[in-house]
Design an enzyme around this catalytic site. Structure first.
Site, short mmCIF file in Angstrom:
data_model
loop_
_atom_site.label_atom_id
_atom_site.label_comp_id
_atom_site.label_asym_id
_atom_site.label_seq_id
_atom_site.Cartn_x
_atom_site.Cartn_y
_atom_site.Cartn_z
N CYS A 15 20.75 18.68 23.12
CA CYS A 15 22.16 18.47 23.39
C CYS A 15 22.90 18.20 22.09
O CYS A 15 22.35 17.62 21.16
CB CYS A 15 22.36 17.28 24.34
SG CYS A 15 21.64 17.52 25.98
N HIS A 28 22.40 30.15 5.71
CA HIS A 28 21.43 30.32 6.80
C HIS A 28 22.14 30.83 8.05
O HIS A 28 23.25 30.40 8.38
CB HIS A 28 20.75 28.99 7.12
CG HIS A 28 19.88 29.06 8.35
ND1 HIS A 28 18.73 29.79 8.39
CD2 HIS A 28 20.02 28.50 9.58
CE1 HIS A 28 18.18 29.68 9.59
NE2 HIS A 28 18.95 28.91 10.33
N GLU A 88 16.83 33.61 11.17
CA GLU A 88 15.84 33.52 12.24
C GLU A 88 15.25 34.90 12.44
O GLU A 88 15.96 35.86 12.61
CB GLU A 88 16.49 33.03 13.53
CG GLU A 88 15.51 32.90 14.70
CD GLU A 88 15.26 34.21 15.41
OE1 GLU A 88 14.12 34.42 15.86
OE2 GLU A 88 16.19 35.03 15.51
N TYR A 124 20.34 24.09 24.15
CA TYR A 124 19.21 24.82 24.74
C TYR A 124 18.20 23.81 25.24
O TYR A 124 18.06 22.72 24.67
CB TYR A 124 18.56 25.77 23.72
CG TYR A 124 17.89 25.08 22.56
CD1 TYR A 124 16.57 24.63 22.64
CD2 TYR A 124 18.56 24.88 21.37
CE1 TYR A 124 15.96 23.98 21.58
CE2 TYR A 124 17.96 24.24 20.30
CZ TYR A 124 16.66 23.80 20.40
OH TYR A 124 16.05 23.16 19.35
N HIS A 175 11.72 26.07 17.15
CA HIS A 175 12.17 25.57 18.45
C HIS A 175 10.99 25.17 19.34
O HIS A 175 11.19 24.60 20.41
CB HIS A 175 13.01 26.63 19.17
CG HIS A 175 14.27 26.98 18.44
ND1 HIS A 175 14.37 28.08 17.61
CD2 HIS A 175 15.48 26.37 18.39
CE1 HIS A 175 15.58 28.12 17.09
NE2 HIS A 175 16.27 27.11 17.54
N ILE A 216 14.77 24.91 5.63
CA ILE A 216 16.18 25.21 5.90
C ILE A 216 17.08 23.99 5.71
O ILE A 216 18.28 24.13 5.57
CB ILE A 216 16.34 25.81 7.31
CG1 ILE A 216 15.49 27.07 7.44
CG2 ILE A 216 17.79 26.14 7.62
CD1 ILE A 216 15.79 28.14 6.39
N TRP A 226 31.32 25.02 16.24
CA TRP A 226 30.52 23.99 16.89
C TRP A 226 31.29 22.69 17.06
O TRP A 226 30.70 21.64 17.35
CB TRP A 226 29.20 23.78 16.15
CG TRP A 226 28.30 24.98 16.30
CD1 TRP A 226 28.55 26.12 17.01
CD2 TRP A 226 27.00 25.15 15.74
NE1 TRP A 226 27.50 26.99 16.92
CE2 TRP A 226 26.54 26.43 16.14
CE3 TRP A 226 26.19 24.36 14.93
CZ2 TRP A 226 25.29 26.92 15.76
CZ3 TRP A 226 24.95 24.85 14.55
CH2 TRP A 226 24.50 26.11 14.97
#
Length: 768
Positions: free
Chosen positions: A527, A653, A677, A523, A706, A442, A572
């Site tokens: 950070c 993506h 995902e 998550y 993750h 990715i 973001w």
């Protein structure tokens, strides 16, 4: 008097203390006892910050080592047996659900992680079984933390995710058929037990979050509120007084639910996002219910306009009286940085425009005091605030006439590629010569400690630009060599020069400013440090061309240029609140359009423009607002990409594959290849691509990045088999879920070897 309230405080600490402690524990460098002690230290520090700021109602149980929804999963024993039967310690079981576990003979993937409403925070999705039961933990976390604060002399208001939201936000486990909301009758007694324990410990009120009230809800979920809050209401003398909290939208469309909860002590609403709901909500309150007015923004970093906020609160007071109004943050402050005091390098002009969590808790106190004792009691604060509002409105930083002029000249034709997809596909096949089931990643590869050290040295001026550039070139050389060894089909340069997928671009665009320590939890221990849009946006020079061109020169395979799309750059970041987001998105799109064209001119013929935040930005309710958003968001993406030739392949993506409710917009992006995902989602979600006859190419993620867990080759083969039930072989790309920046090289190589081997097997099968 009017009280002040905070719905939640950031968890990570001033210097990302919790992140460091968690990662040290996961790495075996910190004991369990030391990790728990660090959590306690942070909680006490955060409660004291709020108490010292004069906040009347301070939250507890807003802290989490990984995620607050995961806390509830464990506290209510809603733990799938693959974790509960693994024999792990309680804290390791908790982390296994959040990030997977592959150690000492235990191999379990993490639970699915999903965006928290329309924020960039990710929660762990509750996952229920047929025959699901619930049981309260022996030492429930809300009770433990309430007593901890009480021992420190602070009486807090515990925060608990409400039972209807907890179930509605969950799902049935794979191969299970249970409808989560049908479990309400089993869950409510556990809530009652927890609330009774809190009251016995001295909790006078409790905050129960039911944020799903901002959604369009199915009838069964709407009907669940009445039985739930008949049990969890003021008529139940065994439990504390309940303030029902909603945020991130209005609840007017669910106003018919409110009379069913009229016996509750109070109701919190978000008056930053939707101030127009105030009158309707006041009209629906019971004769003694309290209104918690969320007038201090929990989602953005701009100073509260005291004049406007006080006017809103005064309107509520006129209808309800001072004793029935609470001044509050609009939501938890989880979504903003810890404190502005850590920022020593911000331009002084813009610093005066900002307010982080430690400053926002003071704002709620000032507003509450102003409406209780009168403006004279806080004259100095009000005057300083008014001055900051005026300075920002009149600043030259916010306006660039050249950007506005370019925007005025955008035409409809600028949003469209030169040819339709079949023509482009033929040109790309001839130009790129890719095999069936092409493999790629990715974008990012692991950011090693050495990369971070060298970047820090360059930032501090300890090494020259030439020395840093040579270091980056060596890192790119190594990444290309690794991809040669792996035998991937489309390469990436690994992004060693990039700190963050949005910050990196923001630092190279006019209109942004940047912080040093303004970290926000995304998550777990991850950070981000969102850049801040303060003015009109433009690109003064190429941003990625040099590194991508170098990587292409030393590569034997097509090299993919990597860009962050306009909507993700917007979402973001902390966006401006004085200009509509569509204006900011178009400015970003024009800047990225220039970059895409320059990449193509430099010999980069595969260009990925990532839009993982497109789904996140979708308005929470269907209707005109959602369609308007999708229109300008899709146009922004297309504007950024449409300047290239047919033979240049555009990828994009997306994180998370919940596309059913806006698939028409995904198709309208007209990207040649999508990667999504999908590894933790049911492959049946891909049926939407069949139902909508999606004609272009797609790479559903075959494994979860993750987690440090390495998937086996057989596991990846099974995922590909599932995908081929819904996608044609010629459509399918093989790739991980997301970028590999946060992973270690050992696990990354092992996972990619298995991925490439699996793809090779399918390629051979379909050739035969």
């Amino acid at each position: 008097m009017v009280q002040s309230s905070v719905l939640g405080f950031p968890r990570m600490g001033r210097l990302r203390d919790l992140k460091k402690a968690n990662e040290a524990y996961w790495g075996g460098k910190l004991s369990k006892d030391d990790l728990l002690a660090e959590g306690k230290r942070l909680r006490l520090e955060h409660w004291k910050i709020q108490k010292d700021a004069g906040v009347d109602i301070i939250p507890s149980n807003d802290f989490a080592y990984y995620d607050h929804v995961l806390d509830h999963i464990q506290m209510f024993n809603a733990i799938p047996s693959r974790y509960s039967s693994a024999g792990l310690d309680t804290i390791d079981e908790y982390f296994a659900m959040g990030r997977g576990h592959q150690k000492d003979g235990v191999d379990v993937p993490s639970l699915e992680m999903v965006k928290w409403f329309d924020s960039n925070y990710h929660y762990v999705k509750p996952t229920f079984q047929d025959g699901q039961t619930f049981k309260l933990a022996d030492d429930p976390k809300p009770l433990r933390e309430f007593n901890e604060a009480k021992a420190a002399g602070i009486i807090t208001r515990p925060v608990i995710l409400g039972p209807v939201s907890f179930l509605h936000l969950g799902k049935a486990d794979r191969d299970q058929t249970v409808n989560p909301i049908s479990l309400l009758d089993k869950l409510l007694p556990v809530y009652e037990e927890l609330l009774a324990k809190l009251k016995e410990a001295g909790a006078e009120t409790v905050q129960i979050d039911e944020p799903i009230l901002v959604f369009d809800l199915p009838l069964k979920t709407k009907n669940a509120f009445k039985p739930a809050y008949e049990k969890l209401s003021g008529s139940n003398t065994k439990i504390p007084k309940v303030v029902l909290a909603t945020y991130f939208g209005d609840i007017v469309h669910n106003a018919d639910i409110l009379p069913t909860v009229s016996s509750l002590y109070g109701l919190h609403i978000d008056l930053v996002r939707n101030p127009e709901q105030l009158e309707t909500v006041i009209g629906s309150l019971g004769s003694s219910q309290v209104l918690s007015a969320g007038v201090v923004d929990g989602r953005n970093i701009w100073k509260t306009n005291f004049k406007k906020a006080i006017e809103v609160v005064e309107t509520a007071i006129q209808k309800l009286g001072k004793e029935r109004v609470i001044v509050a943050t609009s939501s938890s402050l989880l979504h903003v940085p810890h404190t502005l005091d850590s920022e020593k390098k911000l331009p002084e002009e813009v610093r005066e425009w900002f307010s982080f969590a430690a400053q926002k808790v003071k704002e709620v106190s000032v507003i509450a005091k102003a409406v209780t004792e009168g403006p004279a009691s806080v004259r100095e604060e009000l005057e300083a605030n008014a001055k900051a509002m005026e300075a920002r409105a009149s600043s030259k930083r916010t306006n660039n006439p050249e950007v506005k002029d370019r925007q005025s000249k955008v035409t409809a034709e600028m949003h469209e590629r030169k040819s339709e997809f079949p023509t482009r596909l033929a040109a790309q096949k001839e130009h790129l010569k890719l095999p069936l089931f092409p493999t790629t990643t990715i974008g990012s590869f692991p950011q090693t400690q050495e990369i971070r050290i060298q970047r820090n040295k360059f930032t501090k001026g300890d090494i020259t630009a030439e020395e840093y550039e040579r270091f980056i070139e060596k890192e790119i050389e190594e990444v290309v060599k690794i991809q040669d060894e792996l035998n991937l089909d489309v390469y990436v340069h690994g992004e060693p020069e990039r700190n963050d997928m949005v910050q990196y671009f923001g630092e190279r665009l006019e209109g942004y400013v940047f912080t040093t320590h303004a970290w926000v939890q995304s998550y777990g221990s991850r950070c981000v440090r969102p850049p801040i849009i303060v003015g009109d946006i433009s690109r003064p020079a190429p941003m990625t061309v040099k590194e991508s061109k170098y990587a292409a020169k030393i590569s034997s395979k097509p090299m993919k240029g990597m860009l962050t799309g306009p909507i993700t750059c917007l979402r973001w970041s902390f966006p401006r609140d004085d200009v509509h987001q569509s204006v900011q998105a178009q400015q970003l799109a024009l800047a990225l359009r220039d970059e895409v064209v320059d990449l193509e001119a430099a010999g980069i013929y595969v260009i990925q423009v990532d839009e993982p935040a497109l789904r996140e930005g979708l308005p929470l309710r269907s209707g005109k607002e959602r369609e308007a958003y999708l229109s300008w968001a899709v146009n922004s993406f297309k504007l950024s990409c449409a300047g290239v030739e047919d033979s240049t392949q555009i990828h994009s993506h997306f994180c998370y594959s919940e596309f059913q409710d806006f698939f028409h917009a995904i198709a309208a992006l007209d990207a040649d290849v999508l990667s999504i995902e999908n590894s933790k989602s049911d492959a049946k979600l891909l049926k939407v691509f069949v139902e909508e006859a999606y004609p272009r190419h797609i790479g559903p993620g075959v494994y979860d990045i993750h987690s440090p867990r390495v998937p086996s080759e057989e596991e990846i083969k099974n995922r590909i088999d599932e995908m081929l039930q819904y996608l044609k072989p010629e459509q399918l790309w093989i790739n991980p879920d997301c970028g590999l920046k946060t992973r270690q090289w050992k696990e990354t190589k092992a996972a990619l070897v298995n991925m490439v081997n699996a793809a090779k097997l399918f390629r051979e099968q379909h050739k035969a």
